[in-house]
Design a protein around this motif. Sequence first.
Motif, PDB file in Angstrom:
ATOM      1  N   TYR A  95      19.940 -17.499 -55.635  1.00 23.68           N
ATOM      2  CA  TYR A  95      18.981 -17.369 -56.739  1.00 23.68           C
ATOM      3  C   TYR A  95      19.200 -16.098 -57.564  1.00 23.68           C
ATOM      4  N   GLU A  97      20.530 -13.683 -60.580  1.00 16.48           N
ATOM      5  CA  GLU A  97      20.684 -13.742 -62.036  1.00 16.48           C
ATOM      6  C   GLU A  97      21.726 -12.709 -62.467  1.00 16.48           C
ATOM      7  N   HIS A 100      20.093 -10.576 -66.576  1.00 16.37           N
ATOM      8  CA  HIS A 100      18.654 -10.526 -66.308  1.00 16.37           C
ATOM      9  C   HIS A 100      17.869 -11.467 -67.215  1.00 16.37           C
ATOM     10  N   ARG A 101      17.204 -12.451 -66.585  1.00 17.77           N
ATOM     11  CA  ARG A 101      16.361 -13.422 -67.279  1.00 17.77           C
ATOM     12  C   ARG A 101      17.129 -14.190 -68.362  1.00 17.77           C
ATOM     13  N   TRP A 104      21.085 -19.113 -65.398  1.00 18.04           N
ATOM     14  CA  TRP A 104      20.682 -20.177 -64.476  1.00 18.04           C
ATOM     15  C   TRP A 104      21.787 -20.347 -63.457  1.00 18.04           C
ATOM     16  N   GLY A 132      13.795 -19.379 -64.118  1.00 19.88           N
ATOM     17  CA  GLY A 132      14.068 -18.324 -65.082  1.00 19.88           C
ATOM     18  C   GLY A 132      12.835 -17.901 -65.845  1.00 19.88           C
ATOM     19  N   GLN A 135      10.271 -16.515 -62.950  1.00 19.35           N
ATOM     20  CA  GLN A 135      10.820 -15.447 -62.123  1.00 19.35           C
ATOM     21  C   GLN A 135      10.326 -15.564 -60.693  1.00 19.35           C
ATOM     22  N   GLN A 136      10.193 -16.813 -60.257  1.00 17.27           N
ATOM     23  CA  GLN A 136       9.842 -17.143 -58.886  1.00 17.27           C
ATOM     24  C   GLN A 136      10.692 -18.329 -58.459  1.00 17.27           C
ATOM     25  N   ARG A 485      17.152 -10.822 -74.522  1.00 15.92           N
ATOM     26  CA  ARG A 485      16.565 -11.930 -73.774  1.00 15.92           C
ATOM     27  C   ARG A 485      15.242 -12.318 -74.399  1.00 15.92           C
TER      28      ARG A 485
END
Length: 572
Positions: A95, A97, A100-101, A104, A132, A135-136, A485
């Motif tokens: 999981y 990244e 950052h954000r 996928w 994404g 953020q969980q 982002r």
Amino acid sequence: MTPSSFDYFLRHEELVVLPPEHLSPSGISAAMRDELNARGVFGREWLDTFDRCFGLAWSRLDELHRHSALDWFPPRLQHVCVVRRGGGLAPVRPYFEPFHRMAWLVEESDFDLERSSIEFGVAQLLLVARMGVAQQVAPAYVQNLSYWMLRSDAELEDFRVGCSRSVRPDAEAAGVFGELAARSASMFHAQLRPPQKDAGERMLSVPDTGLVVAEGLYPELQQGAQRCAAVVQSVATDYYAQFGQPDADAVSGLARWLVEERPRVVVTGGRDGRVLWSPNSAESLEETRAALGPLSRKGAESVRDDLAVCGRVCRDFVESLADAEALPEPDEEHADQDGLSYMHLTEKEVAYNLDEKGMRRRLEPAPPYERLMLAARTAHEWAHLATEAGWVDVPEPRQAEVEVAVAALASAFQRVLEEASQDLRHFAAPSFERADPCRDAGLPVAARELAEFALSRVEDFQSNLLARRYLEDGEIETYVRNNLRSHSGEFRPEQGFHLLARYLYEQQYLRFSSVVDPWRYLVRTTWFRQELIDPGFVTEEAARQVSTALGGVLDLYSVDERRFSAGQGSAP
């Protein structure tokens, strides 16, 4: 992008990056497909399957958003990072990244029909898209359950077939998701499938999902969510367990390297960030070994490589200065004492914390692209000191142009405000500190405030202008892709004009990257259009004019070459 530029996205055998500029609602661009085929990275059948899944995920997400904008987000493009598993150790942190954000993480097997199915591949893309946004990880499974309310029985069955074939480390969670999806006929949603008034059973809302389920089904839903969470935790535990126990020989090897090579970087540790080793200290091998504490073999090897990169950047920067002593002392306002690396307040050197919060440097090797970002962060920390010293600024002969350029930026923002409706300006009025943009007389003041807000982080741009000189192409590329982002949810709804200013400022970072069309990248990787253009905050033409005007201000900044030794730290 030239063919050789694909090397950046294919630099890690275990993780292939499909960048957003080479994706569209129908899948991978022809240029990247050709490159992948030429290198034998993926087979044609895999690429065709990915494209089909990606296209279906895009159209279905668009449909879900149109029916339920509160619980479903519009489709967008991100870096799709494909994990390729060989034998031996799991190749990439679960999981993770890499950007950052903006990334996928999927598995190569998700689009291999012998180990998946079309509906399984689609569901995985929608799942990582949800992860994404939220953020969980584990909650995303339940949050996506309403997806099946618009799908047929045949599509659900194909998904469940894919679950049975999957070799993903979290395949069990996908199976649980399939079991829950099979109960979707007994679930309701305010927009997608409103509950019947005469349901005959008490209905309960499921937080953060939009779902409404019968009271009798609620415990089963909770148990499914707990099972998904347990699988996710197990996958993470198994990943870290593969690196084994602390290795005394590996620690000794790292200590010996530090003592002999003396890289220009301070090593810290613990929650308090205490200094474990400094290039300016005289600790013996035994003292250094004891100070470092336990590390696994893979962890020690990775830390050494990290420190070598930090040391290279620090050495190159300091040696390029005509007078290193002229740098200002770091202060708490400008030097956060955390991050991939940071400027140590008392050592006046870049520091690297073995126990950085949220990371397991002592145990696992740095995941793909993290070391590139570490180099960029290190250069950025030194460049911030130079910026504070005034070494990256508008040259004196061009100072007269600043007022003109900032006025042009304010004028571009004024056009944005004038074109917005009176109702929208009234709605946004509370977000302005010095003016009321719902009154025409307040427009010039509000426009200047937006110009100031757009330039409020100009020190970061100045630092980038200098830092890029000490970075390899991949390092600055990684920095840029981590710093533009979506800001959805970070600004209040009435702050649309300020959100516009933030996006267009961050878009300016793309000048340091290989992205050919910055506007397209911005609009398709964020929800710029849905959040700003569609509601009427700005037209595309006016936004482009603001971007051009903002670029005109930033173009005035340059590095004071007198502060650098001849032939060092010079512009590329």
